[in-house]
Design a protein around this motif. Sequence first.
Motif, PDB file in Angstrom:
ATOM      1  N   ALA A  65       0.822  -1.218   0.000  1.00  0.00           N
ATOM      2  CA  ALA A  65       0.000   0.000   0.000  1.00  0.00           C
ATOM      3  C   ALA A  65       0.853   1.264   0.000  1.00  0.00           C
ATOM      4  N   GLU A  66       2.178   1.091  -0.065  1.00  0.00           N
ATOM      5  CA  GLU A  66       3.129   2.199  -0.049  1.00  0.00           C
ATOM      6  C   GLU A  66       3.035   3.007   1.247  1.00  0.00           C
ATOM      7  N   ARG A  67       2.766   2.293   2.332  1.00  0.00           N
ATOM      8  CA  ARG A  67       2.730   2.883   3.671  1.00  0.00           C
ATOM      9  C   ARG A  67       3.979   2.381   4.406  1.00  0.00           C
ATOM     10  N   ALA A  68       5.133   2.799   3.875  1.00  0.00           N
ATOM     11  CA  ALA A  68       6.422   2.246   4.298  1.00  0.00           C
ATOM     12  C   ALA A  68       6.722   2.477   5.771  1.00  0.00           C
ATOM     13  N   ALA A  69       6.427   3.646   6.295  1.00  0.00           N
ATOM     14  CA  ALA A  69       6.734   3.918   7.699  1.00  0.00           C
ATOM     15  C   ALA A  69       5.951   2.974   8.610  1.00  0.00           C
ATOM     16  N   GLU A  70       4.689   2.769   8.298  1.00  0.00           N
ATOM     17  CA  GLU A  70       3.867   1.843   9.087  1.00  0.00           C
ATOM     18  C   GLU A  70       4.355   0.408   8.910  1.00  0.00           C
ATOM     19  N   ALA A  71       4.779   0.088   7.699  1.00  0.00           N
ATOM     20  CA  ALA A  71       5.284  -1.264   7.432  1.00  0.00           C
ATOM     21  C   ALA A  71       6.539  -1.534   8.248  1.00  0.00           C
ATOM     22  N   VAL A  72       7.447  -0.567   8.292  1.00  0.00           N
ATOM     23  CA  VAL A  72       8.681  -0.727   9.066  1.00  0.00           C
ATOM     24  C   VAL A  72       8.343  -0.984  10.532  1.00  0.00           C
ATOM     25  N   GLU A  73       7.433  -0.206  11.073  1.00  0.00           N
ATOM     26  CA  GLU A  73       7.029  -0.370  12.472  1.00  0.00           C
ATOM     27  C   GLU A  73       6.411  -1.753  12.715  1.00  0.00           C
ATOM     28  N   ALA A  88      11.874 -18.830  13.440  1.00  0.00           N
ATOM     29  CA  ALA A  88      12.993 -18.287  12.673  1.00  0.00           C
ATOM     30  C   ALA A  88      12.625 -17.982  11.224  1.00  0.00           C
ATOM     31  N   GLN A  89      11.826 -18.836  10.605  1.00  0.00           N
ATOM     32  CA  GLN A  89      11.472 -18.632   9.200  1.00  0.00           C
ATOM     33  C   GLN A  89      10.653 -17.349   9.020  1.00  0.00           C
ATOM     34  N   ALA A  90       9.675 -17.132   9.879  1.00  0.00           N
ATOM     35  CA  ALA A  90       8.858 -15.914   9.787  1.00  0.00           C
ATOM     36  C   ALA A  90       9.730 -14.679  10.013  1.00  0.00           C
ATOM     37  N   ALA A  91      10.635 -14.750  10.982  1.00  0.00           N
ATOM     38  CA  ALA A  91      11.526 -13.613  11.244  1.00  0.00           C
ATOM     39  C   ALA A  91      12.399 -13.327  10.029  1.00  0.00           C
ATOM     40  N   LYS A  92      12.909 -14.384   9.405  1.00  0.00           N
ATOM     41  CA  LYS A  92      13.759 -14.224   8.221  1.00  0.00           C
ATOM     42  C   LYS A  92      12.980 -13.558   7.082  1.00  0.00           C
ATOM     43  N   GLU A  93      11.762 -14.028   6.838  1.00  0.00           N
ATOM     44  CA  GLU A  93      10.938 -13.445   5.770  1.00  0.00           C
ATOM     45  C   GLU A  93      10.610 -11.987   6.073  1.00  0.00           C
ATOM     46  N   MET A  94      10.322 -11.695   7.334  1.00  0.00           N
ATOM     47  CA  MET A  94       9.993 -10.309   7.693  1.00  0.00           C
ATOM     48  C   MET A  94      11.199  -9.395   7.533  1.00  0.00           C
ATOM     49  N   ARG A  95      12.406  -9.912   7.752  1.00  0.00           N
ATOM     50  CA  ARG A  95      13.596  -9.088   7.540  1.00  0.00           C
ATOM     51  C   ARG A  95      13.723  -8.693   6.063  1.00  0.00           C
ATOM     52  N   VAL A  96      13.359  -9.601   5.170  1.00  0.00           N
ATOM     53  CA  VAL A  96      13.377  -9.288   3.734  1.00  0.00           C
ATOM     54  C   VAL A  96      12.357  -8.190   3.438  1.00  0.00           C
ATOM     55  N   PHE A  97      11.135  -8.339   3.954  1.00  0.00           N
ATOM     56  CA  PHE A  97      10.109  -7.308   3.754  1.00  0.00           C
ATOM     57  C   PHE A  97      10.553  -5.988   4.375  1.00  0.00           C
ATOM     58  N   LEU A  98      11.220  -6.066   5.538  1.00  0.00           N
ATOM     59  CA  LEU A  98      11.677  -4.862   6.233  1.00  0.00           C
ATOM     60  C   LEU A  98      12.687  -4.097   5.385  1.00  0.00           C
ATOM     61  N   LYS A  99      13.614  -4.792   4.762  1.00  0.00           N
ATOM     62  CA  LYS A  99      14.597  -4.128   3.896  1.00  0.00           C
ATOM     63  C   LYS A  99      13.900  -3.397   2.757  1.00  0.00           C
ATOM     64  N   ARG A 100      12.897  -4.038   2.157  1.00  0.00           N
ATOM     65  CA  ARG A 100      12.146  -3.398   1.063  1.00  0.00           C
ATOM     66  C   ARG A 100      11.425  -2.155   1.560  1.00  0.00           C
ATOM     67  N   LEU A 105      10.920   3.704   2.099  1.00  0.00           N
ATOM     68  CA  LEU A 105      10.839   4.871   2.999  1.00  0.00           C
ATOM     69  C   LEU A 105      11.964   5.856   2.710  1.00  0.00           C
ATOM     70  N   ALA A 106      13.165   5.346   2.501  1.00  0.00           N
ATOM     71  CA  ALA A 106      14.307   6.210   2.192  1.00  0.00           C
ATOM     72  C   ALA A 106      14.090   6.932   0.856  1.00  0.00           C
ATOM     73  N   ALA A 107      13.560   6.231  -0.143  1.00  0.00           N
ATOM     74  CA  ALA A 107      13.299   6.832  -1.450  1.00  0.00           C
ATOM     75  C   ALA A 107      12.235   7.915  -1.348  1.00  0.00           C
ATOM     76  N   HIS A 108      11.246   7.672  -0.504  1.00  0.00           N
ATOM     77  CA  HIS A 108      10.144   8.629  -0.326  1.00  0.00           C
ATOM     78  C   HIS A 108      10.631   9.917   0.337  1.00  0.00           C
ATOM     79  N   ARG A 109      11.621   9.793   1.208  1.00  0.00           N
ATOM     80  CA  ARG A 109      12.137  10.954   1.939  1.00  0.00           C
ATOM     81  C   ARG A 109      13.039  11.834   1.083  1.00  0.00           C
ATOM     82  N   GLN A 110      13.521  11.298  -0.049  1.00  0.00           N
ATOM     83  CA  GLN A 110      14.432  12.068  -0.907  1.00  0.00           C
ATOM     84  C   GLN A 110      13.674  13.044  -1.772  1.00  0.00           C
TER      85      GLN A 110
END
Length: 110
Positions: A65-73, A88-100, A105-110
Amino acid sequence: MGIIDNLEAMRARGQDSALLRYSLGNEYLKQAQIDQAIEHLAEATRQDPDYSAAWKLYGKALTQAERAAEAVEALHQGIEVAEAKGDAQAAKEMRVFLKRAQKALAAHRQ
């Protein structure tokens, strides 16, 4: 009657639960109805704060939904939950989503 209709009927009958909300969120996400998915996934995590799969899907939906700040939280919270449960598997998958989400979020702030 489709899956969403069946699940919504169950909810209307008072059979509300974190699993039901997760299932609704998942089905709405499959149908690209992201706002409805987010609503139900947020409720799933509210009803069961230790539901790591719900956190994962919630973060994914917020990212879509392009709600990156909420997604990060949400993903930070989800990773904590998953690690505490030894999921561990869920945590690993969430880390991938977190990086995205963090990149978005960084792109949006530029």
